[in-house]
Design a protein around this motif. Structure first.
Motif, PDB file in Angstrom:
ATOM      1  N   PHE A 197       0.963  -1.414   0.139  1.00 54.07           N
ATOM      2  CA  PHE A 197      -0.008   0.051  -0.089  1.00 54.07           C
ATOM      3  C   PHE A 197       0.865   1.255   0.079  1.00 54.07           C
ATOM      4  N   ILE A 198       1.881   1.176   0.687  1.00 55.85           N
ATOM      5  CA  ILE A 198       2.726   2.342   1.163  1.00 55.85           C
ATOM      6  C   ILE A 198       3.409   2.833  -0.225  1.00 55.85           C
ATOM      7  N   VAL A 199       4.212   1.734  -0.818  1.00 48.28           N
ATOM      8  CA  VAL A 199       5.100   1.847  -1.977  1.00 48.28           C
ATOM      9  C   VAL A 199       4.138   2.433  -3.232  1.00 48.28           C
ATOM     10  N   ASN A 200       2.861   1.747  -3.236  1.00 45.71           N
ATOM     11  CA  ASN A 200       2.212   2.415  -4.388  1.00 45.71           C
ATOM     12  C   ASN A 200       1.620   3.809  -4.306  1.00 45.71           C
ATOM     13  N   ARG A 201       1.623   4.378  -2.879  1.00 47.04           N
ATOM     14  CA  ARG A 201       1.195   5.332  -2.705  1.00 47.04           C
ATOM     15  C   ARG A 201       2.185   6.610  -3.282  1.00 47.04           C
ATOM     16  N   ILE A 202       3.503   5.851  -3.144  1.00 46.97           N
ATOM     17  CA  ILE A 202       4.634   7.064  -3.520  1.00 46.97           C
ATOM     18  C   ILE A 202       4.539   7.273  -5.078  1.00 46.97           C
ATOM     19  N   GLY A 203       4.365   6.140  -5.835  1.00 47.87           N
ATOM     20  CA  GLY A 203       4.105   6.160  -7.542  1.00 47.87           C
ATOM     21  C   GLY A 203       2.688   6.901  -7.676  1.00 47.87           C
ATOM     22  N   ASP A 204       1.725   6.895  -6.863  1.00 50.29           N
ATOM     23  CA  ASP A 204       0.497   7.498  -6.944  1.00 50.29           C
ATOM     24  C   ASP A 204       0.655   8.906  -6.767  1.00 50.29           C
ATOM     25  N   ASP A 624      15.775  -4.311   0.139  1.00 51.92           N
ATOM     26  CA  ASP A 624      15.031  -3.918   1.324  1.00 51.92           C
ATOM     27  C   ASP A 624      15.937  -3.373   2.253  1.00 51.92           C
ATOM     28  N   GLU A 625      16.871  -4.079   2.667  1.00 50.70           N
ATOM     29  CA  GLU A 625      17.845  -3.496   3.821  1.00 50.70           C
ATOM     30  C   GLU A 625      18.072  -1.973   3.583  1.00 50.70           C
ATOM     31  N   ILE A 626      18.617  -1.678   2.336  1.00 53.02           N
ATOM     32  CA  ILE A 626      18.984  -0.450   2.004  1.00 53.02           C
ATOM     33  C   ILE A 626      17.810   0.788   2.221  1.00 53.02           C
ATOM     34  N   TYR A 627      16.364   0.406   1.815  1.00 56.00           N
ATOM     35  CA  TYR A 627      15.195   0.896   1.679  1.00 56.00           C
ATOM     36  C   TYR A 627      14.787   1.128   3.286  1.00 56.00           C
ATOM     37  N   ASN A 628      15.194   0.189   4.009  1.00 57.39           N
ATOM     38  CA  ASN A 628      14.603   0.225   5.356  1.00 57.39           C
ATOM     39  C   ASN A 628      15.732   1.126   6.256  1.00 57.39           C
ATOM     40  N   PHE A 629      16.813   1.086   5.908  1.00 58.25           N
ATOM     41  CA  PHE A 629      17.829   1.992   6.607  1.00 58.25           C
ATOM     42  C   PHE A 629      17.700   3.572   6.309  1.00 58.25           C
ATOM     43  N   ILE A 630      17.380   3.740   4.850  1.00 56.47           N
ATOM     44  CA  ILE A 630      17.277   5.225   4.294  1.00 56.47           C
ATOM     45  C   ILE A 630      16.128   5.863   4.531  1.00 56.47           C
ATOM     46  N   PHE A 631      14.890   4.916   4.069  1.00 50.33           N
ATOM     47  CA  PHE A 631      13.606   5.588   4.298  1.00 50.33           C
ATOM     48  C   PHE A 631      12.977   5.380   5.500  1.00 50.33           C
ATOM     49  N   VAL A 632      12.865   3.957   5.955  1.00 48.72           N
ATOM     50  CA  VAL A 632      12.066   3.712   6.872  1.00 48.72           C
ATOM     51  C   VAL A 632      12.900   4.468   8.203  1.00 48.72           C
ATOM     52  N   GLY A 633      14.161   3.805   8.343  1.00 49.78           N
ATOM     53  CA  GLY A 633      15.015   4.373   9.455  1.00 49.78           C
ATOM     54  C   GLY A 633      14.819   6.088   9.359  1.00 49.78           C
ATOM     55  N   GLY A 634      14.850   6.575   8.222  1.00 46.59           N
ATOM     56  CA  GLY A 634      14.946   7.942   8.188  1.00 46.59           C
ATOM     57  C   GLY A 634      13.674   8.793   8.492  1.00 46.59           C
ATOM     58  N   PHE A 635      12.745   8.270   8.242  1.00 41.79           N
ATOM     59  CA  PHE A 635      11.301   8.738   8.669  1.00 41.79           C
ATOM     60  C   PHE A 635      11.195   8.537   9.983  1.00 41.79           C
ATOM     61  N   LYS A 636      11.670   7.464  10.595  1.00 41.98           N
ATOM     62  CA  LYS A 636      11.662   7.173  11.998  1.00 41.98           C
ATOM     63  C   LYS A 636      12.256   8.141  12.664  1.00 41.98           C
ATOM     64  N   LEU A 637      13.504   8.580  12.370  1.00 42.77           N
ATOM     65  CA  LEU A 637      14.096   9.675  13.078  1.00 42.77           C
ATOM     66  C   LEU A 637      13.361  10.855  12.738  1.00 42.77           C
ATOM     67  N   LEU A 638      12.702  11.253  11.766  1.00 45.07           N
ATOM     68  CA  LEU A 638      12.017  12.570  11.484  1.00 45.07           C
ATOM     69  C   LEU A 638      10.629  12.352  12.423  1.00 45.07           C
ATOM     70  N   ALA A 639      10.269  11.253  12.475  1.00 42.64           N
ATOM     71  CA  ALA A 639       8.937  11.139  13.454  1.00 42.64           C
ATOM     72  C   ALA A 639       9.025  11.470  14.696  1.00 42.64           C
ATOM     73  N   GLY A 640      10.388  10.713  15.301  1.00 40.00           N
ATOM     74  CA  GLY A 640      10.788  11.162  16.685  1.00 40.00           C
ATOM     75  C   GLY A 640      11.133  12.311  16.978  1.00 40.00           C
ATOM     76  N   PHE A 641      11.734  13.102  16.074  1.00 35.74           N
ATOM     77  CA  PHE A 641      12.008  14.505  16.500  1.00 35.74           C
ATOM     78  C   PHE A 641      10.718  15.277  16.230  1.00 35.74           C
ATOM     79  N   CYS A 642       9.791  15.064  15.222  1.00 34.25           N
ATOM     80  CA  CYS A 642       8.600  15.660  15.396  1.00 34.25           C
ATOM     81  C   CYS A 642       7.796  15.695  16.638  1.00 34.25           C
ATOM     82  N   TYR A 643       8.077  14.270  17.138  1.00 43.52           N
ATOM     83  CA  TYR A 643       7.399  13.895  18.414  1.00 43.52           C
ATOM     84  C   TYR A 643       7.639  14.917  19.574  1.00 43.52           C
ATOM     85  N   ARG A 644       9.216  14.655  19.424  1.00 42.99           N
ATOM     86  CA  ARG A 644       9.948  15.377  20.727  1.00 42.99           C
ATOM     87  C   ARG A 644       9.647  16.994  20.503  1.00 42.99           C
ATOM     88  N   ALA A 645       9.874  17.703  19.421  1.00 43.53           N
ATOM     89  CA  ALA A 645       9.832  18.751  19.058  1.00 43.53           C
ATOM     90  C   ALA A 645       8.270  19.604  19.218  1.00 43.53           C
TER      91      ALA A 645
END
Length: 849
Positions: A197-204, A624-645
């Motif tokens: 679902f999420i990958v297809n939303r990127i293309g959409d 998959d590992e590269i995508y998880n590190f860059i995108f999933v991990g990156g968005f988790k860091l961004l989400a954590g920052f948004c949560y704290r800030a």
């Protein structure tokens, strides 16, 4: 365009009604009634589709063909079924209207026919599943959404179906979210659905932006309107063009990015292998008849848009060729039977986009057509094997099933021969045509002429890998000894007629349907291409009519006429394709026909000899590992920052708790003042009145300095204290120009030798003064003006910095430097001091006046 009263809406409506019944009341219905509704609705859609195509569209196609002379382009036979105005906002009006033409006719027949067989197969495969009605409801919804996608006559309707199949893929891939009642399998399946679902939303997102670009240029999203006004997309070349692209190219590229998500191309292919988490019939429906073909269909439908941008077509060809080879190299080392077929689908979709990229739109759809049959048969055959072995999917635990599953074995063998490209099976005709059209095509974009040659070899290498990994799957599953444990074989149960009959029908199609598109070197007619010609060949005429290619200095993507008519060259390349396929089959047979323990060790040694290449393929290149590190991990860091800030700091501390604290403090202060003591009330009132008087009584102090910017020594500076809407008030002024802490006044206004002059105010005036001054030294002055209101004895001042420069300062410095250089360059007198010495002291050193 012809309008017809034929009710095309029944084609998508019947499956949608079946979905509504099964999802709303299916739990209360008997199982037989649930699957009767599910299968019957798709069968009804198939019957309506056949009537529409063979009794209405085909006669119109014959009449259009007969009305034109040889060599000219026939008009597109169409049945348009307008329903109602759907979205009306101001001048924008989007209608819900269905369109049936040769292109959508092929798609609806494939979707309903193969979809019906998959529904029938599901009655046996899912017979013991507790969510039987929900499954058929989702399957019907999937089919209905895909039919809306291919029948919509505008991009909005197409996008509704586009999103519908995306939703259904999420529902069906994660169907077993509580598999075996455990969180482990359930979480894995649910995560696979979310990933799709999420990958297809990127293309959409890119797809939506592309729609906006087209609407902004054309003013309509109706496909026929876009084709008729393609020149408006070409007109945007000057303001929007960059490199070989145009406004049409930008729209085409954005729409293609959407297609890479829906049809699993690099870089958005990662969701499709994980789609195997759903039931196997779902995999067949997704991979063969519905979702993954949506992107290819969209590109073929808008072929005129892509023909207007040869560079974008070259990019599509590169992505298609790379995806075909990339996925094929991964399929070589996978051991999960469904994963092998999943990467095979990604690879075959790469072939389809390769055909789109070289302008072979008919060849692309022909491969969609043949692929639907042999890939559906392969998935359903794999499902029969998995069903018989109690959900075992590892090919290393299979083997020797040829006699145990004779029908499954023969049907899968026929489909494996087809996908491998063995002569006279359907895949041979469709895949070989793509390779041939790639070899003879010419990309007219400046600097892109190398595309066809490179992509041809990519496709040829992918064909070798395909033949190898597909026969590896076949031999590991059906040949050699049975490697499944005895406990599994004790409960071995072959598939019933509900599962075997669809396999036989699909295998028959995999064998015979290729003869509908035989190449010119083997047959005088190509029925499939003649049927599609009115749709697929007009793109070139539209693109040439816009004049855009000439503006860009480009030529259309077309076949080299000399090569195209060289039958000897075509037969030679066909022989190369056959040899490539046979080589792959030979290698697979040599290493996997008898998959014994000794043979397994030899294969492991052989794999180890390739070193990191084998590891990369087994781990799917760690994408998959590269995508998880860059995108999933990156968005988790961004989400954590948004949560704290944002959440904790801004919302919780400042917004919620901070507001409460302010209210609490204000309340306590209010309680202190509102204590019922009249003396306090009077004191507070007097303080307030005094504050108001002070604010009202403060005089204005607003300076306007002219001229602005640096001031030259000797230049007159004017300071204007005039204010807009000036009130007639008696005010007193004093100012300090020289920044010496002493108030300056014009000489004529001061008594001579008055010791108190510097402490006095300028006499009261009833209008704001305009003061002039001339600065005699170069420096930065902090000019201060103070204004006094004698009525209230209130004052206010304002400061402004004025930079005074000496324009001759640099000239003086340069002259001094020259003198210094000349003096230092004079020779010294013999036996004594230098002839002249440089004097750096003096009272005027460095002084600028």
């Amino acid at each position: 365009m012809g309008r017809s009263t034929f009710p095309l809406y029944w084609i998508p409506l019947l499956p949608l009604l079946g979905a509504a019944l099964n999802l709303l009341i299916g739990r209360k219905l008997p199982r037989r009634l649930s699957h009767a509704i599910g299968c019957g609705s798709v069968l009804g859609a198939l019957v309506v589709a056949m009537v529409a195509v063979f009794y209405h569209l085909y006669p119109a196609w014959q009449a259009a063909h007969a009305s034109v002379s040889h060599g000219s382009l026939p008009p597109v036979p169409q049945i348009v079924n307008p329903l109602f105005d759907w979205i009306v906002a101001g001048s924008v009006s989007i209608k819900l209207s269905l369109l049936l033409d040769p292109l959508s006719a092929v798609m609806i027949l494939v979707i309903t026919f193969v979809g019906f067989l998959i529904h029938v197969y599901s009655t046996g495969y899912m017979s013991k599943d507790p969510s039987y009605a929900r499954y058929f409801g989702y399957l019907n919804l999937f089919t209905g959404a895909m039919l809306i996608l291919v029948l919509g006559d505008n991009l909005v309707s197409l996008f509704v179906g586009w999103e519908g199949v995306g939703l259904c893929s999420y529902l069906l891939i994660g169907f077993w979210f509580d598999k075996n009642g455990t969180r482990v399998f359930g979480d894995e399946n649910a995560s696979a659905g979310k990933k799709a679902f999420i990958v297809n939303r990127i293309g959409d997102l890119a797809f939506i932006i592309g729609m906006f670009v087209i609407f902004a240029a054309v003013g309509s999203l109706n496909i026929e309107d876009i084709a008729s006004n393609a020149g408006k997309l070409a007109a945007g070349y000057k303001p929007f063009g960059f490199g070989p692209y145009s406004l049409a190219g930008i729209a085409a590229l954005l729409l293609f990015i959407g297609a890479t998500g829906k049809s699993a191309q690099i870089p958005l292919f990662v969701w499709l292998p994980d789609a195997m988490a759903g039931p196997t019939p779902v995999s067949a429906l997704i991979h063969a008849a519905t979702m993954v073909t949506a992107g290819v269909y969209m590109c073929i439908r808008l072929n005129f848009l892509y023909m207007m941008s040869p560079a974008v077509m070259g990019f599509i060809a590169i992505i298609g060729g790379l995806t075909a080879l990339f996925a094929a190299t991964i399929g070589i080392t996978q051991n999960d039977i469904k994963k092998v077929l999943a990467y095979s689908t990604v690879s075959q979709l790469g072939y389809m986009f390769l055909a789109v990229g070289v302008g072979a739109f008919s060849a692309a759809l022909f491969h969609v057509f043949t692929h639907a049959f042999f890939k559906a048969c392969l998935f359903l055959g794999a499902g029969a094997v998995i069903h018989a072995l109690h959900d075992e999917q590892d090919m290393r635990a299979m083997g020797g099933l040829r006699k145990r599953l004779p029908i499954t074995h023969l049907t899968m063998l026929a489909s494996t021969l087809a996908i491998a490209g063995v002569p006279f099976f359907s895949g041979f005709f469709s895949k070989d045509e793509i390779l041939w059209k790639t070899f003879i095509s010419v990309n007219g974009a400046p600097g892109w002429s190398w595309i066809p040659s490179v992509t041809y070899f990519l496709g040829l290498a992918a064909a070798l890998c395909t033949a190898f990994y597909m026969f590896r799957l076949y031999y590991m599953t059906f040949s050699g000894r049975i490697r499944a444990p005895e406990s599994t074989m004790k409960h071995f149960h072959p598939p019933g007629p509900a599962m075997t009959v669809p396999l036989i029908v699909l295998a028959t199609g995999a064998v015979l349907l290729g003869f509908m598109g035989m190449p010119s070197v083997l047959s005088s007619t190509n029925a499939f291409h003649e049927w599609l010609a009115p749709v697929t060949e007009r793109g070139l005429h539209i693109a040439m009519g816009t004049g855009l290619l000439a503006k860009m200095g480009a030529k259309p993507v077309v076949a080299d006429a000399t090569k195209a008519h060289n039958h000897g060259l075509e037969l030679g390349l066909m022989a190369v394709s056959v040899l490539i396929a046979l080589a792959g089959i030979f290698l697979a047979r040599r290493y996997y026909n008898k998959y014994t323990d000794d043979q397994r060790e030899k294969l492991e040694d052989l794999a180890n000899s390739f070193g990191p290449l084998t590891t990369l393929s087994q781990h799917k290149y760690y994408v998959d590992e590269i995508y998880n590190f860059i995108f999933v991990g990156g968005f988790k860091l961004l989400a954590g920052f948004c949560y704290r800030a944002a959440d904790r700091l801004v919302i919780d501390i400042i917004g919620v708790n901070g507001t409460a604290a302010v209210v609490d403090v204000v309340g306590k202060l209010g309680r202190f003042f509102q204590n019922g003591n009249l003396q306090h009330y009077v004191a507070v009132m007097l303080i307030g009145v005094g504050g108001i008087v002070w604010l009202v009584g403060r005089p204005p102090a607003h300076m306007k300095v002219t001229p602005k910017g640096p001031i030259v020594i000797g230049q007159k500076v004017t300071i204007d204290l005039t204010r807009d809407n000036y009130e007639k008030r008696t005010l007193q002024y004093r100012w300090d120009f020289e920044d010496d802490g002493k108030w300056d006044f014009p000489k004529q206004t001061l008594p001579p030798k008055d010791p108190k002059a510097r402490k006095r105010w300028r006499p009261a005036r009833t209008s704001s003064p305009v003061v002039t001054h001339v600065f005699t030294k170069a420096k930065k002055y902090s000019v201060k003006v103070e204004v006094r209101d004698p009525r209230w004895h209130t004052t206010r001042y304002e400061k402004v910095t004025i930079n005074v420069i000496d324009p001759n300062a640099k000239k003086k410095q340069d002259a001094d430097k020259k003198k210094k250089t000349k003096k230092s360059a004079l020779p010294a007198k013999a036996g004594g001091a230098p002839h002249a010495s440089l004097q750096t002291g003096g009272p005027n050193r460095g002084e600028v006046r």
